[in-house]
Design an enzyme around this catalytic site. Structure first.
Site, PDB file in Angstrom:
ATOM      1  N   SER A   1       0.819  -1.211   0.000  1.00 48.43           N
ATOM      2  CA  SER A   1       0.000   0.000   0.000  1.00 48.43           C
ATOM      3  C   SER A   1       0.855   1.265   0.000  1.00 48.43           C
ATOM      4  CB  SER A   1      -0.987  -0.003   1.164  1.00 48.43           C
ATOM      5  OG  SER A   1      -0.324   0.331   2.339  1.00 48.43           O
TER       6      SER A   1
ATOM      7  N   LYS B   1      -6.176   5.241   8.421  1.00 49.03           N
ATOM      8  CA  LYS B   1      -5.094   6.008   7.795  1.00 49.03           C
ATOM      9  C   LYS B   1      -5.470   7.482   7.688  1.00 49.03           C
ATOM     10  CE  LYS B   1      -3.022   2.282   5.145  1.00 49.03           C
ATOM     11  NZ  LYS B   1      -2.886   1.680   3.826  1.00 49.03           N
TER      12      LYS B   1
END
Ligand code: ADP
Length: 766
Positions: A663, A706
């Site tokens: 990611s 996040k």
């Protein structure tokens, strides 16, 4: 003339039969009238009137006359002689047209002898009846018995002879022979009844003995209990266990095993080395909640209230839990998969389990699975070991004392297999509704029904939950809280609880909104609220000291006073830096403790095209690095040579989970593009997304955590994969509002968004 079909009746010439007027009407289709001539037809089978056909009858019948007829009571028919049915035709209305002729017989019976023998049989019947309730009735009836044939009519219902046997009497031409056979039939019938009643009374005696025995046992038990109650100090250990064993309401297998062990204990004596172990085992066995707890009526309104009482926010989670409760209410039992709450520590997973128990009116028990490596931890040690114990499941049931608690299995992600068996497979058996009604703990060694237990699992991450276990579960994500949500939780729950825990009355301490915000911002760094709770407890403890010194005081804690109340320095907050440097880009990582920012740093040094990756991500990052290099070479062809005569060094400081390597794909690509072009990316711009070798940006997991981490750390612009857009609904508005979010589909779009030129000749930066 009436026709009367009869089944299994002893209707013999010279005799009489009695029947209810109603039956007469049904059998003949006529109203009984004195003087009416009747042909009594002998039926071969027990058929209803409307099923009869011409074949249903024996060839011989009996001619009779109604002598007494009371419409509402009984009809008496005197029977005269046998007739032979010469022809019979069925008529449409269930009647028969027939022609009969008298059937001759040989009258060879001596009337005197017949009378004597009839009297003897009558006496025998009456003596048999003597002392019975119905003796009087029978005697009055017997007055009309003037011949053996009449007795036959009266006794017919009590005889066990077949239709053939009965008809054989009628078919007998010699009256004497018929008389002999009838006498024998009656006497045999009486013997039979006699034998039967003897057998019955023998049986009765047996029963009486049994009843007596159990009554005596009950008496003894009762007296023993009375004695025990008078002198509780004298109740022996064994007697105590015996009583508990019988009263616990356990299943047959358990009771049998319990009695066996108790007998062994009796044999061993209390001083033997084994006695302690046997007693411990019996103590556990008898203390378990064998009796099924009554399920309480669940009101959805109450359940909703109970869930809201202890937890702010968590709307999605609460909605899902209410659905589960509704299903539980409709089906009466837990159905489908087990709920598994997954999220960072302190997000309320365990404590909401407790609220669910309250909502359902059940007991709550928490079983921690953290660090469990041994199957025996779940399933118990066999009793042969010294110091063997039941497993955590049975132990939990024992502690809570009811058969239907809400059992929270904490930290299923921390289970691990070892040479001592796989605890996950034992846990599977616990959770499987097909198997758990007879869960057998090795220590207990008898099956226990776990099917009423409502299991809930909690975990920080799904990555380490064994696959088969995960398949059984329905995952509910607990995202971290935004600062606003944390503020609300502190205000509504944590602070009031902390105050009441240290005994500060309401009104004696007030904490300003700014102070709470400052605690959240400066003294905690977490996705959940565990640290926040500790700080609130700390604040109240410090306040308590002041209040004890000066009880009149009313404390006001504002942002300025806060440091006096905290026993720690503000935590170093990782904030994004201010100066932008080519080759360094802000990325985001997901960790079990919530999200975090990380800087991807890249550097080219003279060399021969080697790629070195340092920091925590190791190998996973290496692959992403190679893809990034290829993409950059492709997008910036005139910079491709740089990678040939330089070594590339990538460093990812601070740890995140290895899963996060891919990611960081776009972050890495951007860092490299920035490095080779010399265009810096502002540290307040962060990004997350996987890249493919074709340059597509693929979606990633953990976006809510996040984004919250990005906002906490001062990021203002975010690039996210376009396919993750639907995740934005789950993000608190104050987090979304603080960020400019740009969805991207390709790496070209990333570079465009950041004003990094590509596929063009760009100024040489290195
Ligand atoms: P977890 O099991 O996720 O680690 P806990 O359930 O132990 O978290 O929660 C830690 C503490 O935070 C508990 O005291 C709990 O009451 C509190 N808490 C967590 N979430 C909330 C919430 N939404 N509202 C109120 N209190 C909360």
């Amino acid at each position: 003339m009436a026709q009367m079909p009869l089944y299994n009746t002893l209707a013999l010439p010279g005799g009489r039969i009695w029947l209810r007027s109603q039956d007469y009407r049904e059998l003949t289709g006529k109203t009984p009238a004195s003087g009416e001539k009747v042909t009594l037809l002998m039926q071969k089978e027990d058929q209803a009137r409307d099923e009869l056909t011409a074949e249903s009858f024996y060839p011989l019948a009996v001619a009779g006359t109604v002598t007494e007829a009371d419409e509402n009571a009984f009809v008496t028919i005197a029977l005269q002689n046998r007739v032979h049915i010469d022809e019979i035709v069925q008529l449409p209305n269930q009647a028969f047209s027939m022609s009969v002729s008298r059937s001759p017989e040989t009258d060879d019976l001596d009337p005197a002898e017949a009378r004597r023998r009839t009297e003897a049989v009558k006496e025998r019947i009456l003596s048999f009846a003597s002392g019975q309730r119905w003796e009087g009735f029978l005697r009055s009836f017997a007055e009309h018995w003037d011949s053996m044939w009449t007795i036959a009519g009266a006794m017919s219902p009590w005889l066990h002879n077949s239709v053939e046997e009965r008809y054989a009497l009628l078919a007998e031409d010699s009256v004497k022979a018929r008389f002999d056979a009838l006498e024998q039939m009656l006497l045999e019938g009486l013997e039979m009844v006699d034998v039967q009643s003897a057998a019955q009374s023998a049986q009765r005696e047996d029963y009486e003995k049994l009843y007596r025995e159990s009554a005596i046992k009950k008496q003894i038990e009762y007296l023993q209990k009375e004695l025990d109650a008078m002198h509780p100090e004298n109740v022996s250990e064994i007697r105590r266990l015996e009583l508990k064993l019988e009263e616990a309401g356990m299943n047959e297998t358990a009771l049998k095993e319990g009695r066996k062990v108790l007998n062994r204990l009796k044999g061993e004596g209390s001083n033997s080395p084994e006695a302690g172990m046997l007693t411990d085992w019996l103590d556990l066995l008898t203390a378990l909640p064998w009796k099924k707890a009554e399920a309480r009526e669940i009101s959805m309104e109450e359940a909703r209230k109970a869930l809201n009482a202890e937890h702010s926010g968590l709307d999605k989670v609460k909605r899902r839990i209410l659905q589960q409760i509704a299903v539980l209410r409709l089906k009466g039992r837990q159905s489908g998969s087990i709920l598994c709450f997954v999220g960072a520590p302190g997000t309320g997973k365990t404590s909401i389990g407790e609220s669910i128990a309250k909502a359902l009116g059940r007991e709550y028990v928490r079983v921690s699975l953290g660090g469990v490596r041994d199957e025996a931890d779940i399933r118990g040690h066999r009793r042969t070991y010294i110091g063997s114990m039941p497993g955590r499941i049975i132990d939990g049931i024992h502690k809570c004392g009811t058969s239907n608690p809400v059992m929270v299995l904490d930290e299923v992600d921390k289970l691990s297999a070892s040479y001592n068996g796989d605890p996950a497979s034992a846990l599977l058996e616990v959770l499987d509704p097909e198997q758990n009604f007879s869960f057998t703990d090795h220590y207990l060694n008898v099956p226990f029904d776990l099917s009423d237990v409502l299991f809930i699992c909690t975990a920080n991450t799904l990555d380490t939950i064994p696959e088969p276990l995960l398949n059984r579960m329905e995952v509910i994500q607990f995202q971290g809280y935004s600062p606003l949500e944390k503020h609300q939780i502190a205000r509504e729950h944590l602070l009031p609880k902390a105050m009441s825990a240290v005994g500060i009355p309401e009104g004696k301490l007030s904490v300003s909104d700014e102070a709470i915000d400052r605690v959240i911002e400066e003294y905690t760094r977490e996705a959940g609220v565990r640290g926040l709770k500790k700080r609130m407890d700390q604040l109240c403890r410090t306040a308590a000291v002041t209040l004890v010194d000066d009880p009149e005081k009313e404390l006001q804690v504002g942002a300025e006073e806060l440091p006096d109340y905290m026993d720690m320095n503000p935590v170093r907050r990782k904030q994004v830096g201010e100066t932008a440097k080519p080759g360094i880009v802000t990325g985001l990582a997901w960790t079990p403790a919530g999200g975090d920012i990380l800087y991807i740093q890249t550097l080219l040094t003279r060399g021969s095209g080697k790629i070195t990756v340092t920091g925590q991500l190791g190998d996973v990052m290496k692959e992403s690095a190679e893809i990034a290099v290829s993409l950059v070479k492709d997008m910036l062809p005139n910079k491709a040579d740089l990678f040939r005569d330089h070594d590339l060094h990538i460093h990812v400081p601070d740890g995140a989970t290895p899963k996060d390597g891919p990611s960081a794909g776009i972050t890495l690509t951007t860092a490299l593009a920035s490095l080779v072009t010399g265009f810096p990316v502002p540290p307040t711009t962060a990004m997350t997304g996987e890249v493919s070798l074709r340059g597509d940006v693929n979606p990633i997991g953990g976006l809510p955590e996040k984004l919250m981490a990005a906002q906490r750390s001062g990021v203002t612009q975010m690039l996210i994969p376009a396919e993750n857009i639907q995740d934005l609904k789950e993000i608190p508005p104050e987090v979304k509002d603080a960020l400019t979010i740009t969805p991207v589909e390709t790496v070209e779009e990333v570079l465009t968004a950041l004003d990094i030129p590509f596929r063009t000749a760009v100024p040489q930066a290195i």
